[in-house]
Design a protein around this motif. Structure first.
Motif, PDB file in Angstrom:
ATOM      1  N   HIS A  49     -57.713  52.223 -17.022  1.00 16.19           N
ATOM      2  CA  HIS A  49     -57.347  52.631 -18.373  1.00 16.19           C
ATOM      3  C   HIS A  49     -56.231  51.677 -18.781  1.00 16.19           C
ATOM      4  CE1 HIS A  49     -58.751  57.073 -17.968  1.00 16.19           C
ATOM      5  NE2 HIS A  49     -59.506  56.270 -17.252  1.00 16.19           N
ATOM      6  N   TYR A  50     -56.371  51.018 -19.927  1.00 18.45           N
ATOM      7  CA  TYR A  50     -55.337  50.069 -20.320  1.00 18.45           C
ATOM      8  C   TYR A  50     -55.095  50.126 -21.822  1.00 18.45           C
ATOM      9  CZ  TYR A  50     -59.211  46.995 -21.647  1.00 18.45           C
ATOM     10  OH  TYR A  50     -60.353  46.474 -22.219  1.00 18.45           O
ATOM     11  N   PHE A  51     -53.891  49.735 -22.196  1.00 15.11           N
ATOM     12  CA  PHE A  51     -53.495  49.732 -23.598  1.00 15.11           C
ATOM     13  C   PHE A  51     -52.358  48.740 -23.786  1.00 15.11           C
ATOM     14  CE2 PHE A  51     -50.977  52.873 -21.417  1.00 15.11           C
ATOM     15  CZ  PHE A  51     -49.697  52.712 -21.920  1.00 15.11           C
ATOM     16  N   THR A  52     -52.146  48.360 -25.034  1.00 13.69           N
ATOM     17  CA  THR A  52     -51.026  47.481 -25.346  1.00 13.69           C
ATOM     18  C   THR A  52     -49.933  48.294 -26.016  1.00 13.69           C
ATOM     19  OG1 THR A  52     -51.971  46.871 -27.490  1.00 13.69           O
ATOM     20  CG2 THR A  52     -52.471  45.431 -25.616  1.00 13.69           C
ATOM     21  N   THR A  53     -48.716  47.864 -25.801  1.00 11.68           N
ATOM     22  CA  THR A  53     -47.549  48.474 -26.426  1.00 11.68           C
ATOM     23  C   THR A  53     -46.550  47.370 -26.728  1.00 11.68           C
ATOM     24  OG1 THR A  53     -45.998  50.329 -26.272  1.00 11.68           O
ATOM     25  CG2 THR A  53     -46.282  49.007 -24.295  1.00 11.68           C
ATOM     26  N   LEU A  54     -45.629  47.659 -27.589  1.00 10.84           N
ATOM     27  CA  LEU A  54     -44.601  46.676 -27.914  1.00 10.84           C
ATOM     28  C   LEU A  54     -43.712  46.436 -26.704  1.00 10.84           C
ATOM     29  CD1 LEU A  54     -43.551  47.920 -31.460  1.00 10.84           C
ATOM     30  CD2 LEU A  54     -45.009  45.959 -30.892  1.00 10.84           C
ATOM     31  N   SER A  55     -43.268  45.203 -26.546  1.00  8.82           N
ATOM     32  CA  SER A  55     -42.402  44.846 -25.417  1.00  8.82           C
ATOM     33  C   SER A  55     -41.145  45.707 -25.371  1.00  8.82           C
ATOM     34  CB  SER A  55     -42.000  43.375 -25.505  1.00  8.82           C
ATOM     35  OG  SER A  55     -43.125  42.553 -25.435  1.00  8.82           O
ATOM     36  N   ILE A  56     -40.606  46.037 -26.540  1.00  8.14           N
ATOM     37  CA  ILE A  56     -39.380  46.835 -26.566  1.00  8.14           C
ATOM     38  C   ILE A  56     -39.617  48.276 -26.110  1.00  8.14           C
ATOM     39  CG2 ILE A  56     -38.253  45.420 -28.323  1.00  8.14           C
ATOM     40  CD1 ILE A  56     -38.999  47.541 -30.395  1.00  8.14           C
ATOM     41  N   LYS A  57     -40.868  48.723 -26.077  1.00  8.33           N
ATOM     42  CA  LYS A  57     -41.199  50.077 -25.624  1.00  8.33           C
ATOM     43  C   LYS A  57     -41.669  50.119 -24.173  1.00  8.33           C
ATOM     44  CE  LYS A  57     -42.575  52.142 -30.008  1.00  8.33           C
ATOM     45  NZ  LYS A  57     -43.631  52.920 -30.678  1.00  8.33           N
ATOM     46  N   LYS A  58     -41.706  48.971 -23.519  1.00  9.41           N
ATOM     47  CA  LYS A  58     -42.254  48.890 -22.163  1.00  9.41           C
ATOM     48  C   LYS A  58     -41.561  49.857 -21.200  1.00  9.41           C
ATOM     49  CE  LYS A  58     -42.787  45.882 -18.204  1.00  9.41           C
ATOM     50  NZ  LYS A  58     -42.488  44.582 -17.603  1.00  9.41           N
ATOM     51  N   GLU A  59     -40.253  49.789 -21.113  1.00 19.09           N
ATOM     52  CA  GLU A  59     -39.520  50.627 -20.161  1.00 19.09           C
ATOM     53  C   GLU A  59     -39.698  52.116 -20.473  1.00 19.09           C
ATOM     54  OE1 GLU A  59     -38.204  49.602 -17.331  1.00 19.09           O
ATOM     55  OE2 GLU A  59     -38.919  47.611 -17.902  1.00 19.09           O
ATOM     56  N   ASP A  60     -39.621  52.482 -21.753  1.00 16.20           N
ATOM     57  CA  ASP A  60     -39.817  53.883 -22.139  1.00 16.20           C
ATOM     58  C   ASP A  60     -41.225  54.357 -21.792  1.00 16.20           C
ATOM     59  OD1 ASP A  60     -37.250  54.033 -23.125  1.00 16.20           O
ATOM     60  OD2 ASP A  60     -37.848  53.620 -25.202  1.00 16.20           O
ATOM     61  N   THR A  61     -42.208  53.488 -22.000  1.00 14.50           N
ATOM     62  CA  THR A  61     -43.599  53.832 -21.708  1.00 14.50           C
ATOM     63  C   THR A  61     -43.792  54.049 -20.210  1.00 14.50           C
ATOM     64  OG1 THR A  61     -44.303  52.495 -23.593  1.00 14.50           O
ATOM     65  CG2 THR A  61     -45.997  53.116 -21.999  1.00 14.50           C
ATOM     66  N   ILE A  62     -43.287  53.147 -19.419  1.00 14.96           N
ATOM     67  CA  ILE A  62     -43.426  53.258 -17.963  1.00 14.96           C
ATOM     68  C   ILE A  62     -42.691  54.493 -17.443  1.00 14.96           C
ATOM     69  CG2 ILE A  62     -42.783  52.156 -15.776  1.00 14.96           C
ATOM     70  CD1 ILE A  62     -43.509  49.472 -17.129  1.00 14.96           C
ATOM     71  N   THR A  63     -41.523  54.766 -17.983  1.00 11.84           N
ATOM     72  CA  THR A  63     -40.771  55.962 -17.596  1.00 11.84           C
ATOM     73  C   THR A  63     -41.551  57.219 -17.947  1.00 11.84           C
ATOM     74  OG1 THR A  63     -38.664  54.812 -17.869  1.00 11.84           O
ATOM     75  CG2 THR A  63     -38.606  57.237 -17.917  1.00 11.84           C
ATOM     76  N   PHE A  64     -42.122  57.253 -19.155  1.00 12.27           N
ATOM     77  CA  PHE A  64     -42.912  58.410 -19.575  1.00 12.27           C
ATOM     78  C   PHE A  64     -44.107  58.622 -18.652  1.00 12.27           C
ATOM     79  CE2 PHE A  64     -46.494  60.218 -21.878  1.00 12.27           C
ATOM     80  CZ  PHE A  64     -45.959  61.424 -22.277  1.00 12.27           C
ATOM     81  N   ILE A  65     -44.845  57.553 -18.373  1.00  9.96           N
ATOM     82  CA  ILE A  65     -46.029  57.661 -17.507  1.00  9.96           C
ATOM     83  C   ILE A  65     -45.626  58.124 -16.111  1.00  9.96           C
ATOM     84  CG2 ILE A  65     -47.863  56.356 -16.357  1.00  9.96           C
ATOM     85  CD1 ILE A  65     -47.964  54.597 -18.916  1.00  9.96           C
ATOM     86  N   SER A  66     -44.603  57.521 -15.547  1.00 13.02           N
ATOM     87  CA  SER A  66     -44.156  57.891 -14.197  1.00 13.02           C
ATOM     88  C   SER A  66     -43.735  59.359 -14.129  1.00 13.02           C
ATOM     89  CB  SER A  66     -43.005  56.992 -13.757  1.00 13.02           C
ATOM     90  OG  SER A  66     -43.433  55.659 -13.674  1.00 13.02           O
ATOM     91  N   SER A  67     -43.004  59.807 -15.132  1.00  8.55           N
ATOM     92  CA  SER A  67     -42.580  61.210 -15.177  1.00  8.55           C
ATOM     93  C   SER A  67     -43.776  62.143 -15.297  1.00  8.55           C
ATOM     94  CB  SER A  67     -41.643  61.445 -16.363  1.00  8.55           C
ATOM     95  OG  SER A  67     -40.460  60.742 -16.205  1.00  8.55           O
ATOM     96  N   PHE A  68     -44.715  61.788 -16.158  1.00  7.60           N
ATOM     97  CA  PHE A  68     -45.907  62.616 -16.340  1.00  7.60           C
ATOM     98  C   PHE A  68     -46.697  62.701 -15.038  1.00  7.60           C
ATOM     99  CE2 PHE A  68     -50.180  63.748 -17.439  1.00  7.60           C
ATOM    100  CZ  PHE A  68     -50.060  64.627 -18.499  1.00  7.60           C
ATOM    101  N   LEU A  69     -46.912  61.568 -14.390  1.00  7.68           N
ATOM    102  CA  LEU A  69     -47.668  61.554 -13.136  1.00  7.68           C
ATOM    103  C   LEU A  69     -46.984  62.412 -12.077  1.00  7.68           C
ATOM    104  CD1 LEU A  69     -48.735  57.797 -12.901  1.00  7.68           C
ATOM    105  CD2 LEU A  69     -50.106  59.746 -13.679  1.00  7.68           C
ATOM    106  N   SER A  70     -45.668  62.348 -12.026  1.00 10.10           N
ATOM    107  CA  SER A  70     -44.918  63.138 -11.053  1.00 10.10           C
ATOM    108  C   SER A  70     -45.001  64.635 -11.372  1.00 10.10           C
ATOM    109  CB  SER A  70     -43.468  62.678 -11.047  1.00 10.10           C
ATOM    110  OG  SER A  70     -42.716  63.447 -10.162  1.00 10.10           O
TER     111      SER A  70
END
Length: 81
Positions: A49-70
């Motif tokens: 599953h893949y998607f594009t996001t703005l570079s400035i949102k990268k860290e927030d996106t990864i944090t959100f995904i990691s938290s959700f998965l946990s």
């Protein structure tokens, strides 16, 4: 500038796990991390599953995904690539 974020998801999952993954992808769209999520095969056993996001949102996106998965106990099943 945009970046691509990829998740590796097993093909053989139960209905409850599939709902959690759909909730994750829906949340990514609802929270404006992306507009659309694409799916590709990754061999016989996995999807990407893949998607594009703005570079400035990268860290927030990864944090959100990691938290959700946990929180949803998907950390051992879904892999952030």
């Amino acid at each position: 500038m945009t970046i691509t974020i990829r998740l590796r998801v097993p093909k053989d999952i139960d209905a409850a796990t599939e709902r959690k993954i759909r909730r994750l992808t829906g949340s990514l769209i609802a929270q404006s991390f992306t507009d659309i999520i694409h799916f590709d095969d990754d061999g016989e056993d996995f999807y990407i599953h893949y998607f594009t996001t703005l570079s400035i949102k990268k860290e927030d996106t990864i944090t959100f995904i990691s938290s959700f998965l946990s929180q949803e106990a998907l950390s051992g099943m879904v892999t952030l690539l």
